[in-house]
Scaffold this active site. Structure first.
Site, mmCIF file in Angstrom:
data_model
loop_
_atom_site.group_PDB
_atom_site.id
_atom_site.type_symbol
_atom_site.label_atom_id
_atom_site.label_comp_id
_atom_site.label_asym_id
_atom_site.label_seq_id
_atom_site.Cartn_x
_atom_site.Cartn_y
_atom_site.Cartn_z
ATOM 1 C CE LYS A 76 35.753 42.824 40.422
ATOM 2 N NZ LYS A 76 36.071 43.745 41.504
ATOM 3 N NE ARG B 203 43.443 41.808 46.204
ATOM 4 C CZ ARG B 203 44.553 41.534 45.553
ATOM 5 N NH1 ARG B 203 45.715 41.610 46.174
ATOM 6 N NH2 ARG B 203 44.510 41.193 44.294
HETATM 7 P P1 AMP Z 1 39.916 43.291 40.930
HETATM 8 O O1 AMP Z 1 40.392 43.728 42.297
HETATM 9 O O2 AMP Z 1 39.266 44.366 40.132
HETATM 10 O O3 AMP Z 1 40.963 42.513 40.182
HETATM 11 O O4 AMP Z 1 38.746 42.230 41.167
HETATM 12 C C1 AMP Z 1 38.911 41.090 41.927
HETATM 13 C C2 AMP Z 1 38.391 41.316 43.329
HETATM 14 O O5 AMP Z 1 36.968 41.421 43.329
HETATM 15 C C3 AMP Z 1 38.625 40.157 44.263
HETATM 16 O O6 AMP Z 1 39.940 40.202 44.786
HETATM 17 C C4 AMP Z 1 37.582 40.370 45.342
HETATM 18 O O7 AMP Z 1 38.113 41.221 46.343
HETATM 19 C C5 AMP Z 1 36.495 41.144 44.642
HETATM 20 N N1 AMP Z 1 35.185 40.433 44.529
HETATM 21 C C6 AMP Z 1 33.999 41.028 44.688
HETATM 22 N N2 AMP Z 1 32.991 40.161 44.512
HETATM 23 C C7 AMP Z 1 33.557 38.955 44.233
HETATM 24 C C8 AMP Z 1 33.036 37.653 43.936
HETATM 25 N N3 AMP Z 1 31.716 37.406 43.885
HETATM 26 N N4 AMP Z 1 33.930 36.661 43.682
HETATM 27 C C9 AMP Z 1 35.265 36.893 43.719
HETATM 28 N N5 AMP Z 1 35.811 38.103 43.990
HETATM 29 C C10 AMP Z 1 34.962 39.130 44.248
#
Ligand code: AMP
Length: 601
Positions: A266, A286
């Site tokens: 991530k 986004r």
């Molecule tokens: P969050 O913003 O904490 O809800 O986490 C989701 C976000 O992680 C997504 O919107 C992406 O921008 C980010 N992200 C980073 N690495 C990945 C990955 N391997 N797959 C999907 N999302 C990712």
């Protein structure tokens, strides 16, 4: 140059030719007055649904954009964004009042729309909605030398033809903030109502998730009906609304839910959707803005490495140091999100985009295909090139908890945020949060591992030291997706520097309103209310139940609240208010926190 939509719109002409004019601005203003008076979702939907039903197709499309405070979809419409100063000039011009008098009134009322509403005559000259739209478009697209004067002239000319109530809303649209308490979810419901069939909601929403274009959805609904909505497909040039991830308490819970799954790093950067159409590449943020100009190295790498004439890929862009291969923290990466001095920034903070999904390639839409198929196609499509700005995210496919945990620890030790764990046969859930994707973040073993994205809805003056800035704490809310409302969850009094507080107050004052905004639920009464607009990231010690906050109350005496909340970083410009953490997520985080307390995970 935008690919579709306003600007080079292949689907609708911009001129007057062919435009029918059934809807007057007067009718629209009357409906807006009724919307402004109500905060009940059902009433808002009924009023807007009725107005949309009366509109011709082209008017319906424009009306939907205007309700969002825009002239087209977020990724291709010219911004109207007129400064208050410029508008005051135009109001003075149109009314014959002195600029001084207008400024005086503006200082008192705090909103130029209200000022014009008071001094223009109660009756206008009977202008149509389409005339207003076209004049606003002319204002937005005026450019070059003398553009400023031209904009003022065009706006003054428009104001002369408007009644007070009409001008009130037109000027708010010109600022990009209509403040009617009508969010995208309400517009989607209203579209279904306008067609006389609420069961179309799901098909309408699907079309929106695939296009991010409410005006286009309105047009498809009106011209092609349900079959058109169901046929609708994603296509390069129109951003797909991002799929979102759920949280769980541990790698074991992720495996229990998903079985054998695909884990990926991530990355903590910003999400980009890459659209390739022949030799053109568009990058969407986004929140669906076209940010192509900001990341030339990613666009160039796409043309070199993506083996398809047309494609939609998705990935996370992170800053990194090529010498050591180290990733840069979010606060550094995010500095690349600017429109000026792109070249210098590119040198200082090189980016690498890790592609993790494929949504479309050469005429085939992949959204409903299982992850394994999308991933295989992605790997076939992208040619890996060492040190390039476009790479594939590595993956681990496993059903073993120890292996998953080891992968997680490895990623964290490399400075990443954690891992994403994905369902192997899961579709891409555009615009929705589902358990097809699960995030496990660094520090998930701690009480409240994740931060919460809150929307600011007001501020309190505060006492003591900070009172001299006229702002002591921020009232922050989370998003209730089902009801399309913002419910308070915290009063934040720390995390900003002195300068940060001063700047924050300036920004919030631009969005201030005299009463609780229509979509906000709150027990606390701040000194200044503001329209939900800015999203901030908040770290807290834990989630508690509290009678002071409205989040997740649902008729109970207590809601959910953040304990010891503090702001991390600055405003998240890449998130809309509706992208904030949801009430459902807060309840889920509360559940995980309790699980942890009882089972010492
Ligand atoms: P969050 O913003 O904490 O809800 O986490 C989701 C976000 O992680 C997504 O919107 C992406 O921008 C980010 N992200 C980073 N690495 C990945 C990955 N391997 N797959 C999907 N999302 C990712």
């Amino acid at each position: 140059m935008p690919l579709f939509g306003i600007g080079s719109a292949p689907r609708c002409a911009l001129g007057y030719e062919g435009d029918t004019m059934a809807l007057s601005m007067r009718e629209v203003a009357e409906a807006f007055v009724a919307l402004e008076k109500s905060s009940r979702r059902t009433t808002l939907v009924a009023i807007l649904g009725d107005l949309l039903a009366r509109a011709e197709t082209a008017e319906m499309e424009r009306l939907v954009y205007l309700c969002q405070g825009r002239l087209g979809p977020p990724f291709s419409a010219p911004e109207i964004g007129l400064q208050a100063k410029l508008m005051m000039h135009a109001v003075a011009d149109a009314t014959g009042c002195t600029e001084e008098a207008i400024r005086h009134l503006y200082d008192e009322r705090g909103d130029i729309g209200t000022v014009a509403g008071e001094i223009l005559p109660a009756e206008g000259r009977g202008i149509s909605l389409m005339e207003v739209y076209h004049q606003l478009l002319a204002i937005a697209t005026a450019s070059g030398r003398g553009a400023q004067a031209q904009k003022i002239g065009l706006l003054a000319d428009l104001l002369r033809r408007l009644s007070g109530p009409e001008a009130r809303y037109v000027l708010r649209i010109a600022q990009g903030r209509l403040r009617l308490g009508v969010g995208d979810a309400t517009i989607l419901d209203a579209l279904a109502t306008s067609a006389g069939d609420p069961s179309l909601k799901e098909a309408i929403e699907r079309c929106y998730n695939l296009s991010s274009d409410l005006g286009l959805v309105a047009r498809v609904l009106r011209e092609e009906g349900e079959p058109g909505l169901r046929r609708f497909q994603a296509r390069p040039g129109r951003p797909v609304r991002p799929a979102l991830a759920q949280r769980v308490a541990s790698p074991e819970e992720a495996l229990r839910r998903l079985g054998r799954c695909q884990a990926e790093p991530k990355y903590d950067g910003f999400r980009l959707q890459i659209h390739r159409v022949g030799d053109a590449v568009h990058l969407f943020s986004r929140n669906m803005e076209d940010v192509s100009g900001q990341f030339p190295e990613i666009a160039e790498a796409t043309l070199r490495q993506v083996g398809a004439e047309s494609a939609i890929l998705e990935g996370e862009a992170v800053g990194y140091l090529p010498e050591t291969g180290e990733y840069l923290p979010f606060q550094v990466t995010v500095q690349r999100r600017r429109k000026h001095r792109v070249e210098a920034m590119q040198e200082a903070i090189p980016l690498r985009l890790f592609a993790f999904d494929l949504l479309y390639a050469d005429g085939r839409e992949f959204l409903t295909a299982p992850l394994t198929e999308r991933r295989a196609a992605l790997e076939r499509l992208v040619t890996p090139t060492p040190d390039s700005a476009l790479a594939l995210s590595p993956v681990l496919v496993t059903d073993d908890a120890t292996e998953l945990e080891r992968f997680f620890d490895e990623m964290v030790s490399e400075g990443l945020e954690g891992i994403m764990v994905k369902r192997l046969d899961g579709a891409y859930t555009a615009g929705a949060r589902s358990f097809n994707w699960i995030k496990l973040k660094r520090g998930y073993r701690a009480e409240l591992a994740d931060t919460v994205d809150c929307v600011l809805v007001g501020y309190l003056y505060g006492r003591g030291q900070r009172a001299r800035f006229g702002i002591g704490s921020l009232l922050a809310a989370v998003y209730d997706e089902k009801r399309d409302r913002f419910q308070t969850v915290a009063k934040i009094g720390s995390g900003l520097s002195d300068e940060g507080w001063v700047k924050m107050r300036e920004l919030l004052d631009q969005d201030s309103v005299p009463h609780r905004p229509a979509r906000v639920d709150s027990v606390l009464q701040p000194d200044v209310w503001c329209e939900p607009h800015y999203v901030v990231e908040v770290q807290a010690d834990e989630i508690t139940r509290s009678p002071l906050h409205a989040a997740g109350r649902d008729g109970e005496p207590t809601g959910y609240a953040l304990r010891f909340p503090r702001m991390v970083g600055w405003i998240r410009a890449d998130k809309h208010p509706e992208d904030a953490t949801t009430v459902e997520e807060i309840i889920e985080m509360f559940r995980i926190q309790r699980l942890r307390a009882t089972s010492a995970l």
